[in-house]
Design a protein around this motif. Structure first.
Motif, PDB file in Angstrom:
ATOM      1  N   LEU A  40       0.837  -1.197   0.000  1.00  0.00           N
ATOM      2  CA  LEU A  40       0.000   0.000   0.000  1.00  0.00           C
ATOM      3  C   LEU A  40       0.874   1.250   0.000  1.00  0.00           C
ATOM      4  O   LEU A  40       1.879   1.308   0.711  1.00  0.00           O
ATOM      5  CB  LEU A  40      -0.882  -0.033   1.260  1.00  0.00           C
ATOM      6  N   VAL A 105      -6.595  -0.418  -0.645  1.00  0.00           N
ATOM      7  CA  VAL A 105      -6.750  -1.875  -0.589  1.00  0.00           C
ATOM      8  C   VAL A 105      -7.628  -2.369  -1.738  1.00  0.00           C
ATOM      9  O   VAL A 105      -7.528  -3.517  -2.159  1.00  0.00           O
ATOM     10  CB  VAL A 105      -7.307  -2.280   0.799  1.00  0.00           C
ATOM     11  N   ARG A 161      -1.674  -4.973   6.930  1.00  0.00           N
ATOM     12  CA  ARG A 161      -2.490  -5.916   6.162  1.00  0.00           C
ATOM     13  C   ARG A 161      -1.551  -6.920   5.554  1.00  0.00           C
ATOM     14  O   ARG A 161      -0.626  -6.508   4.868  1.00  0.00           O
ATOM     15  CB  ARG A 161      -3.256  -5.174   5.059  1.00  0.00           C
ATOM     16  N   THR A 193      -7.306  -2.241   6.363  1.00  0.00           N
ATOM     17  CA  THR A 193      -6.144  -2.594   7.185  1.00  0.00           C
ATOM     18  C   THR A 193      -6.630  -2.918   8.597  1.00  0.00           C
ATOM     19  O   THR A 193      -7.807  -2.752   8.905  1.00  0.00           O
ATOM     20  CB  THR A 193      -5.120  -1.443   7.236  1.00  0.00           C
TER      21      THR A 193
END
Ligand SMILES: *[C@@H]1O[C@H](CO)[C@@H](O)[C@H](O)[C@H]1NC(C)=O
Ligand SMILES: *[C@@H]1O[C@H](CO)[C@@H](O)[C@H](O)[C@H]1NC(C)=O
Ligand SMILES: *[C@@H]1O[C@H](CO)[C@@H](O)[C@H](O)[C@H]1NC(C)=O
Ligand SMILES: *[C@@H]1O[C@H](CO)[C@@H](O)[C@H](O)[C@H]1NC(C)=O
Ligand SMILES: *[C@@H]1O[C@H](CO)[C@@H](O)[C@H](O)[C@H]1NC(C)=O
Ligand SMILES: *[C@@H]1O[C@H](CO)[C@@H](O)[C@H](O)[C@H]1NC(C)=O
Ligand SMILES: *[C@@H]1O[C@H](CO)[C@@H](O)[C@H](O)[C@H]1NC(C)=O
Length: 375
Positions: A40, A105, A161, A193
């Motif tokens: 990310l 995400v 994550r 997350t």
């Protein structure tokens, strides 16, 4: 679209769907693509290469947004390379390698790369897995329950994550059950997350290491990340009782002191005189030593026991020390001289005696005495 190629390509494993159906295995592999993992907020490369020899009219990366709808992301169309959003332009019509910024995400999922040649539409698929690096924080708090001081060290891995893993090290070893407890709390955030908070708790007096280490293990960290927190420790004091005689205005007094040194935190000191006389107490303290003392007239306190009681978290029970103040006695006086007879009571001198040395021997334990000679 009538796709006749379905390829799922691993490092070695290659499956050409249409070739399987046709039972032929001789045609070249038209498209190569690999699954990737993106961090990310960082960039990831999606690669997809057309290996065939046909002329490519159109090529594109796309994502399925519903059963029949796709979103075009980058590619080659009308003789030009194009890209949008988080994607860079591909290299060429046959090399669809693009850089993608993993901005959320939601970037996780399947991406399809498709080439249009005269007869076929060969395509590949890439699965992007999104991972997120957790922020690691550590803090120390304390609480006192039923006079026992506890420390709580909280190690947080925020926004990771998948869910990170936290372990503790105390003196290079994982904390054994007693006196440690570890409590974990997990929170899943709406942005995909999650946060893991691990709290190590222990009673301060039972733990002697000056620091504890939180170790976070996570896919985004090449090595487990260790964070050290300094914690408060207690030190066992040296305690003692002592009596010293002092003179003041012709009177003898005992100064009895209860002394604690090197303790952390401060020792709680009390001094008990047997008898209920009220006596002034004097206390003093500096960084390393704490004392409590009383001044007692020698005569009045002959034979008394004085007790110091020390309370400290490092002592399982209060520690007491006692001193017995002596009873003074003068058991005898003896004259000694080279003349006359030695007697306890008197010494008789003869007329004409001179240069006579007379010595007096006193037995007993009095701290001092004075002698008065009369003729
Ligand atoms: C790519 O990822 C998808 C989804 O996790 C999986 O089904 C597929 O087998 C993977 N392909 C390869 C070549 O590993
Ligand atoms: C495809 O493009 C990428 C990115 O520009 C490059 O690194 C790679 O070498 C290219 N592949 C071929 C076969 O040229
Ligand atoms: C504190 O002490 C009281 C009385 O001794 C006891 O009932 C209580 O359970 C103790 N609390 C804790 C948290 O140990
Ligand atoms: C996701 O949400 C959590 C909680 O609000 C936040 O701490 C974290 O920074 C967020 N992560 C990203 C990448 O936005
Ligand atoms: C762990 O934390 C939760 C929430 O803060 C609390 O309710 C629970 O009692 C704790 N467990 C232990 C063993 O400390
Ligand atoms: C306590 O006394 C011992 C022996 O006298 C000494 O070695 C030790 O360092 C002392 N400890 C403290 C904390 O003062
Ligand atoms: C002081 O302690 C000693 C020894 O335990 C005991 O024999 C004595 O009776 C005590 N003296 C007083 C005055 O309590």
């Amino acid at each position: 679209m009538g796709c006749s190629w379905l390829l799922i390509l691993g490092l070695i494993q290659i499956v050409a769907h249409s070739l399987e159906i046709q039972g032929s295995g001789e045609e070249p592999i038209p498209v190569i693509a690999h699954n990737v993992t993106g961090v990310l907020e960082e960039d990831v490369y999606l690669s997809c290469e057309y290996q065939g020899s046909a002329q490519i009219n159109k090529a594109e990366w796309k994502r399925r947004i519903s059963s029949s709808k796709f979103k075009r992301l980058a590619g080659f169309s009308n003789g030009e390379l194009f890209s949008r959003g988080d994607f860079s332009k591909p290299d060429s019509s046959t090399n669809l390698t693009v850089r993608m910024k993993v901005s959320s995400v939601e970037a996780e999922g399947e991406y399809i790369c498709e080439f249009q040649e005269e007869e076929e539409n060969p395509f590949g698929s890439v699965f992007v897995t999104v991972i997120a690096k957790p922020d690691i924080r550590i803090e120390v708090n304390s609480e006192t329950i039923n006079d026992t001081h506890y420390q709580l060290v909280s190690c947080s891995a925020v926004g990771g994550r998948p869910m990170p893993q936290i372990i503790w090290l105390v003196g290079d070893r994982p904390p054994s059950d007693f006196p440690f407890t570890v409590n974990e709390s997990k929170t899943l955030h709406s942005n995909g997350t999650s946060t893991l908070i691990s709290t190590l708790r222990f009673p301060t007096h039972l733990q002697d290491e000056e620091s504890v280490i939180c170790v976070v293990k996570h896919e985004t960290l090449p090595n487990p990340k260790s964070t050290t927190a300094n914690v408060e420790t207690y030190a066992r004091p040296n305690v003692t009782i002592k009596a010293e005689m002092v003179q003041q205005g012709g009177h003898d007094s005992w100064v009895v002191s209860c002394i604690s040194s090197g303790g952390r935190p401060d020792t709680e000191i009390s001094l008990a005189l047997n008898g209920n006389n009220e006596v002034e107490r004097e206390s003093s303290a500096n960084s390393d030593m704490k004392s409590l003392s009383v001044r007692l007239p020698v005569i009045e306190y002959e034979g008394h026991n004085i007790t110091c009681v020390f309370k400290h978290p490092k002592f399982l029970y209060a520690e007491s020390q006692r001193i017995n103040l002596p009873t003074f006695y003068l058991s005898g006086i003896q004259f000694r001289s080279e003349v006359g007879s030695n007697s306890n009571e008197f010494l008789e001198l003869q007329e004409g005696d001179s240069n006579i040395v007379i010595s007096l021997e006193v037995t007993g334990n009095v701290p001092r005495y004075s002698i008065i000679c009369k003729k």
